[in-house]
Design a protein around this motif. Structure first.
Motif, PDB file in Angstrom:
ATOM      1  N   ILE A   1      -4.560   1.655   2.224  1.00 55.43           N
ATOM      2  CA  ILE A   1      -3.593   2.013   1.180  1.00 55.43           C
ATOM      3  C   ILE A   1      -3.718   0.967   0.071  1.00 55.43           C
ATOM      4  O   ILE A   1      -3.521  -0.219   0.316  1.00 55.43           O
ATOM      5  CB  ILE A   1      -2.150   1.999   1.738  1.00 55.43           C
ATOM      6  CG1 ILE A   1      -2.018   2.916   2.949  1.00 55.43           C
ATOM      7  CG2 ILE A   1      -1.159   2.334   0.657  1.00 55.43           C
ATOM      8  CD1 ILE A   1      -2.055   4.379   2.631  1.00 55.43           C
ATOM      9  N   ARG A   2      -4.074   1.449  -1.108  1.00 60.07           N
ATOM     10  CA  ARG A   2      -4.166   0.532  -2.246  1.00 60.07           C
ATOM     11  C   ARG A   2      -3.108   0.950  -3.258  1.00 60.07           C
ATOM     12  O   ARG A   2      -2.946   2.120  -3.548  1.00 60.07           O
ATOM     13  CB  ARG A   2      -5.551   0.633  -2.909  1.00 60.07           C
ATOM     14  CG  ARG A   2      -6.703   0.151  -2.049  1.00 60.07           C
ATOM     15  CD  ARG A   2      -8.033   0.635  -2.639  1.00 60.07           C
ATOM     16  NE  ARG A   2      -8.062   2.080  -2.815  1.00 60.07           N
ATOM     17  CZ  ARG A   2      -8.326   2.958  -1.856  1.00 60.07           C
ATOM     18  NH1 ARG A   2      -8.573   2.560  -0.651  1.00 60.07           N
ATOM     19  NH2 ARG A   2      -8.329   4.253  -2.104  1.00 60.07           N
ATOM     20  N   HIS A   3      -2.409  -0.010  -3.755  1.00 67.68           N
ATOM     21  CA  HIS A   3      -1.370   0.331  -4.736  1.00 67.68           C
ATOM     22  C   HIS A   3      -1.184  -0.847  -5.672  1.00 67.68           C
ATOM     23  O   HIS A   3      -1.316  -1.990  -5.259  1.00 67.68           O
ATOM     24  CB  HIS A   3      -0.072   0.633  -3.982  1.00 67.68           C
ATOM     25  CG  HIS A   3       0.942   1.355  -4.803  1.00 67.68           C
ATOM     26  ND1 HIS A   3       0.698   2.566  -5.408  1.00 67.68           N
ATOM     27  CD2 HIS A   3       2.200   1.036  -5.149  1.00 67.68           C
ATOM     28  CE1 HIS A   3       1.762   2.951  -6.070  1.00 67.68           C
ATOM     29  NE2 HIS A   3       2.695   2.048  -5.935  1.00 67.68           N
ATOM     30  N   ASP A   4      -0.854  -0.560  -6.927  1.00 65.04           N
ATOM     31  CA  ASP A   4      -0.630  -1.663  -7.870  1.00 65.04           C
ATOM     32  C   ASP A   4       0.699  -2.343  -7.613  1.00 65.04           C
ATOM     33  O   ASP A   4       0.879  -3.503  -7.903  1.00 65.04           O
ATOM     34  CB  ASP A   4      -0.599  -1.112  -9.310  1.00 65.04           C
ATOM     35  CG  ASP A   4      -1.973  -0.650  -9.738  1.00 65.04           C
ATOM     36  OD1 ASP A   4      -2.045   0.207 -10.639  1.00 65.04           O
ATOM     37  OD2 ASP A   4      -2.963  -1.140  -9.164  1.00 65.04           O
ATOM     38  N   PHE A   5       1.625  -1.575  -7.099  1.00 68.02           N
ATOM     39  CA  PHE A   5       2.994  -2.057  -7.087  1.00 68.02           C
ATOM     40  C   PHE A   5       3.632  -1.752  -5.737  1.00 68.02           C
ATOM     41  O   PHE A   5       4.133  -0.678  -5.524  1.00 68.02           O
ATOM     42  CB  PHE A   5       3.757  -1.315  -8.193  1.00 68.02           C
ATOM     43  CG  PHE A   5       4.839  -2.116  -8.825  1.00 68.02           C
ATOM     44  CD1 PHE A   5       4.826  -2.366 -10.191  1.00 68.02           C
ATOM     45  CD2 PHE A   5       5.884  -2.620  -8.089  1.00 68.02           C
ATOM     46  CE1 PHE A   5       5.843  -3.105 -10.789  1.00 68.02           C
ATOM     47  CE2 PHE A   5       6.896  -3.352  -8.674  1.00 68.02           C
ATOM     48  CZ  PHE A   5       6.876  -3.589 -10.038  1.00 68.02           C
ATOM     49  N   TYR A   6       3.597  -2.698  -4.841  1.00 73.78           N
ATOM     50  CA  TYR A   6       4.196  -2.487  -3.527  1.00 73.78           C
ATOM     51  C   TYR A   6       5.701  -2.766  -3.587  1.00 73.78           C
ATOM     52  O   TYR A   6       6.274  -2.875  -4.638  1.00 73.78           O
ATOM     53  CB  TYR A   6       3.530  -3.423  -2.509  1.00 73.78           C
ATOM     54  CG  TYR A   6       2.054  -3.160  -2.300  1.00 73.78           C
ATOM     55  CD1 TYR A   6       1.102  -3.863  -3.020  1.00 73.78           C
ATOM     56  CD2 TYR A   6       1.614  -2.206  -1.392  1.00 73.78           C
ATOM     57  CE1 TYR A   6      -0.242  -3.634  -2.830  1.00 73.78           C
ATOM     58  CE2 TYR A   6       0.268  -1.974  -1.194  1.00 73.78           C
ATOM     59  CZ  TYR A   6      -0.655  -2.688  -1.912  1.00 73.78           C
ATOM     60  OH  TYR A   6      -1.990  -2.466  -1.727  1.00 73.78           O
ATOM     61  N   PHE A   7       6.321  -2.909  -2.425  1.00 68.94           N
ATOM     62  CA  PHE A   7       7.760  -3.186  -2.406  1.00 68.94           C
ATOM     63  C   PHE A   7       8.032  -4.609  -2.869  1.00 68.94           C
ATOM     64  O   PHE A   7       7.270  -5.514  -2.552  1.00 68.94           O
ATOM     65  CB  PHE A   7       8.308  -3.051  -0.981  1.00 68.94           C
ATOM     66  CG  PHE A   7       8.156  -1.671  -0.418  1.00 68.94           C
ATOM     67  CD1 PHE A   7       7.308  -1.427   0.630  1.00 68.94           C
ATOM     68  CD2 PHE A   7       8.867  -0.618  -0.958  1.00 68.94           C
ATOM     69  CE1 PHE A   7       7.158  -0.165   1.147  1.00 68.94           C
ATOM     70  CE2 PHE A   7       8.719   0.656  -0.451  1.00 68.94           C
ATOM     71  CZ  PHE A   7       7.857   0.884   0.607  1.00 68.94           C
TER      72      PHE A   7
ATOM     73  N   LYS B   1     -13.261   2.244   2.894  1.00 69.71           N
ATOM     74  CA  LYS B   1     -12.207   2.661   1.953  1.00 69.71           C
ATOM     75  C   LYS B   1     -11.041   3.399   2.601  1.00 69.71           C
ATOM     76  O   LYS B   1     -10.384   4.216   1.975  1.00 69.71           O
ATOM     77  CB  LYS B   1     -12.790   3.551   0.824  1.00 69.71           C
ATOM     78  CG  LYS B   1     -14.094   3.086   0.254  1.00 69.71           C
ATOM     79  CD  LYS B   1     -13.955   1.775  -0.474  1.00 69.71           C
ATOM     80  CE  LYS B   1     -15.290   1.343  -1.072  1.00 69.71           C
ATOM     81  NZ  LYS B   1     -15.264   0.005  -1.604  1.00 69.71           N
ATOM     82  N   ASN B   2     -10.792   3.100   3.873  1.00 71.75           N
ATOM     83  CA  ASN B   2      -9.616   3.683   4.522  1.00 71.75           C
ATOM     84  C   ASN B   2      -8.502   2.650   4.491  1.00 71.75           C
ATOM     85  O   ASN B   2      -8.269   1.933   5.461  1.00 71.75           O
ATOM     86  CB  ASN B   2      -9.934   4.020   5.993  1.00 71.75           C
ATOM     87  CG  ASN B   2     -10.635   5.344   6.158  1.00 71.75           C
ATOM     88  OD1 ASN B   2     -10.111   6.267   6.747  1.00 71.75           O
ATOM     89  ND2 ASN B   2     -11.847   5.440   5.627  1.00 71.75           N
TER      90      ASN B   2
ATOM     91  N   VAL C   1       4.012  -1.232   6.246  1.00 71.70           N
ATOM     92  CA  VAL C   1       5.308  -0.636   5.914  1.00 71.70           C
ATOM     93  C   VAL C   1       5.089   0.654   5.128  1.00 71.70           C
ATOM     94  O   VAL C   1       5.851   1.616   5.271  1.00 71.70           O
ATOM     95  CB  VAL C   1       6.141  -1.641   5.082  1.00 71.70           C
ATOM     96  CG1 VAL C   1       7.400  -0.989   4.562  1.00 71.70           C
ATOM     97  CG2 VAL C   1       6.495  -2.848   5.928  1.00 71.70           C
ATOM     98  N   MET C   2       4.053   0.682   4.319  1.00 68.64           N
ATOM     99  CA  MET C   2       3.777   1.887   3.530  1.00 68.64           C
ATOM    100  C   MET C   2       3.092   2.963   4.361  1.00 68.64           C
ATOM    101  O   MET C   2       3.092   4.134   3.993  1.00 68.64           O
ATOM    102  CB  MET C   2       2.881   1.543   2.336  1.00 68.64           C
ATOM    103  CG  MET C   2       3.518   0.575   1.381  1.00 68.64           C
ATOM    104  SD  MET C   2       2.725   0.580  -0.205  1.00 68.64           S
ATOM    105  CE  MET C   2       3.887   1.447  -1.196  1.00 68.64           C
ATOM    106  N   GLU C   3       2.514   2.547   5.481  1.00 64.79           N
ATOM    107  CA  GLU C   3       1.751   3.522   6.265  1.00 64.79           C
ATOM    108  C   GLU C   3       2.625   4.342   7.197  1.00 64.79           C
ATOM    109  O   GLU C   3       2.328   5.491   7.472  1.00 64.79           O
ATOM    110  CB  GLU C   3       0.666   2.792   7.065  1.00 64.79           C
ATOM    111  CG  GLU C   3      -0.472   2.295   6.177  1.00 64.79           C
ATOM    112  CD  GLU C   3      -1.307   1.212   6.836  1.00 64.79           C
ATOM    113  OE1 GLU C   3      -1.151   0.998   8.052  1.00 64.79           O
ATOM    114  OE2 GLU C   3      -2.110   0.591   6.116  1.00 64.79           O
TER     115      GLU C   3
END
Lengths: 300, 357
Positions: free
Chosen positions: A31-37, A28-29, A166-168
């Protein structure tokens, strides 16, 4: 001797990094997100009437919330445009395109209605793959673009995976994906369900070379921010950075490598070109020698 | 001599390559077995959790607590627990899970102290486990927020993200504020979108959180995050955001302009119009926002030298009502770029005719 050392190092480093990345994801390491770029997928096409509809249909099934597809027909002599317009029931529109990058004039712009994802087709005069990509960048609405080949198929989670680096980190401006030959795969509903080496020797050698390059060499080069190429078959770029660097070169054959090298030079310390180590993009490869020659010559 | 050294090195490489090959084969075979064993273990854990959750106070005795502690204090055992819990969420009543988590509270707190000394990867896993807490169990775990703050140090972006998710779940305002302050003080980069969207998962009073956060000392980046967070809330916080509209600092100004696109406030209108007329970078966002503040001045922005301002102005004009004559005038404007953009947007909206006031 030097090359043997390089091979060994790249395979060792690649294997270790992949093992570590897999372990991180398992515990579980990530980045989880519903809405990326939001991302614009650019598909340059030249004489792709046979495969283009299937490729676009696969792009419409991606698990991603906000993206658009821009197909740029680079003056095809076959029915690529006709096939797309008829299949997706596109209508022509008089869309002004902001030409921040040099490219040939467009002949017509079409838009598909009623699809889950906005799909735009731009038919333009022939100018080469770099030129077509520049047109796609000019027409794109989103801050990131993904360049793929017209005969590439993506896994359904490709966009989600390629956007994560990109988010990291804030200094990532380009991310490359793993490209594999479709002959080695079994795909069901956009997911890889099997992977094996085919019996054909030539195809097997191609597949091994792809794997060596993407899973070993590029991972090693990433350690030093020394990746000189992000494959044009599957690469994510930050749009304003590419525009600032002048976009794709319209005269060269290896426009993907040329852009990445130019980004390195242009931004120096501010650039971090990163690799994504995931089995994401697949490219059809034929086994004949003739076709290998055409690939080397850089045909679209 | 040199040749023999090179040969020796090449033979060494061949040996290492063959060893790597064998290692890979063994790894592939064993990972296949491992994943089957793991699936079986998770299923067994699920069944055990279910039987205990259906009979909580009786089943969660001292012996079970000791067994649970031994299991979760290592990463593999914790992972099994987490996977089993996630799967059980869909199969059991939340009240059962709540009672179970409350009954095991002390064990989990003890494990938190153990994980504090572990690597960032393992701390991230523990934080992820905490983020799975059911809502009714949260008051019993409120103090966990303070313990999780220690996980932020010497960590990775994944660990920090998981800790933040856990803090949103716990609804511990003080701990969350402290965590964000640590991010700023240490200049740890954390994607602003993750922060602003993550706060929407905060289980406490989000409006109260927003106001309390705003009262702290933040740099521009965190302020931008907060404004984006406030944009998604229903309560009107224009009193806080309005001063940021005139700062002249781009990112902050962009965020403030987008705030007023969703929270209409007439006091912001003159400032938005001023930004539009100045035709700087922020004019692009102002042109879009002014679609919600019908004003004739937006028509002038069709002649902006910025392509994006012309496009956004045209889009904004579509939200307003015009007479036939006005439409005709805009469609035959002398400015070719304004004309082109207006006609394109008109056609793309299917407004081939006109719409009367």
């Amino acid at each position: 001797m030097i090359y043997a050392t390089y091979l060994l190092l790249s395979v060792s480093v690649g294997a270790w990094d992949l093992y570590y990345a897999n372990k991180m994801r398992r515990i579980k390491n990530e980045i989880r997100h519903d809405f990326y770029f939001p991302v614009s997928i650019l598909v340059p096409a030249y004489n792709e009437e046979v495969t283009i509809v299937d490729s676009i249909e696969s792009l419409l099934k991606l698990n991603y919330r906000l993206y658009e597809i821009i197909i740029v027909d680079d003056g095809s002599s076959d029915d690529t445009v006709k096939v797309l317009v008829e299949h997706f029931k596109m209508r022509m529109e008089h869309r002004p395109i902001r030409k921040r990058l040099m490219c040939e004039q467009e002949k017509a712009v079409y838009k598909a209605e009623g699809l889950r994802v906005p799909v735009t087709l731009i038919s333009k005069h022939n100018g080469g793959k770099g030129d077509a990509l520049n047109m796609g960048i000019n027409a794109s609405a989103y801050p990131y673009f993904l360049c793929i080949d017209a005969d590439s198929m993506l896994q359904t989670d490709s966009l989600e995976k390629i956007v994560q680096p990109v988010m990291e980190e804030d200094n990532v401006v380009a991310v490359g994906g793993l490209v594999r030959a479709a002959q080695s795969l079994k795909i069901k509903d956009g997911k890889r369900v099997g992977y094996r080496m085919p019996w054909n020797l030539v195809t097997s050698m191609q597949i091994m070379e792809y794997d060596r390059s993407f899973l070993a060499a590029r991972i090693l080069m990433d350690r030093f921010n020394g990746n000189m190429i992000i494959s044009g078959a599957f690469g994510l770029f930050k749009k304003d950075v590419v525009i600032a660097a002048g976009g794709y070169d319209r005269e060269t054959l290896g426009e993907d490598m040329e852009l990445v090298v130019r980004l390195h030079v242009f931004f120096r310390l501010f650039l971090d070109v990163v690799r994504v180590t995931a089995f994401i993009g697949y490219k059809k490869r034929k086994k004949q020698w003739g076709n290998i020659k055409r690939v080397k010559q850089g045909g679209v | 001599m040199q040749q023999s050294v090179v040969s020796m090195i090449l033979f060494l490489y061949i040996f290492i390559s063959v060893a790597l090959l064998f290692f890979n084969i063994i790894y592939m075979l064993s990972s296949g077995t491992k994943s089957k064993v793991m699936k079986y273990t998770i299923r067994r854990e699920m069944d055990e959790q279910r039987s205990i959750m259906e009979n909580v106070p009786a089943m969660v005795d001292q012996r079970y607590r000791r067994r649970l502690y031994r299991k979760i204090k290592n990463e593999y055992g914790l992972l099994i627990c987490v996977e089993a819990l996630e799967k059980n969420y869909g199969r059991l009543e939340e009240d059962n899970i709540t009672e179970y988590m409350i009954a095991c509270r002390n064990v989990i707190f003890d494990a938190a102290a153990v994980y504090r000394k572990k690597e960032a990867m393992e701390r991230a896993l523990f934080a992820y486990f905490i983020s799975l807490l059911p809502e009714k169990a949260v008051p019993e775990y409120y103090r966990m927020g303070e313990l999780l703050l220690a996980y932020l140090d010497h960590s990775t972006v994944y660990c920090r993200e998981n800790v933040l998710q856990a803090l949103y779940t716990l609804g511990n305002e003080n701990a969350l504020i402290r965590a964000l302050q640590m991010l700023q003080e240490n200049r740890w980069y954390h994607e602003p979108k993750l922060l602003s969207d993550g706060m929407l998962h905060y289980r406490g009073d989000k409006n109260d959180l927003a106001r309390r956060l705003w009262n702290q000392k933040w740099g521009d980046q965190m302020k931008t995050v907060l404004i984006r967070f406030m944009t998604r809330l229903e309560e009107d916080m224009s009193d806080l955001v309005l001063p940021e509209l005139e700062t002249g600092r781009n990112e902050l100004c962009f965020a403030a302009i987008r705030y007023f696109a969703t929270h209409i406030n007439r006091e912001a209108e003159p400032v938005l119009l001023k930004i539009l007329r100045e035709d700087g970078d922020t004019a692009v966002a102002a042109a879009q926002t002014l679609g919600n503040y019908p004003d004739e001045s937006v028509k002038e922005a069709l002649h902006s030298r910025q392509w994006d301002v012309r496009r956004n102005s045209a889009e904004s004009l579509m939200k307003m009502k015009f007479s036939k004559e006005e439409i005709a005038r805009l469609c035959s404007d002398e400015d070719r770029y304004a004309r082109e953009m207006f006609i394109y947007v008109l056609e793309s909206r299917g407004k081939t005719g006109c719409w009367e006031q």
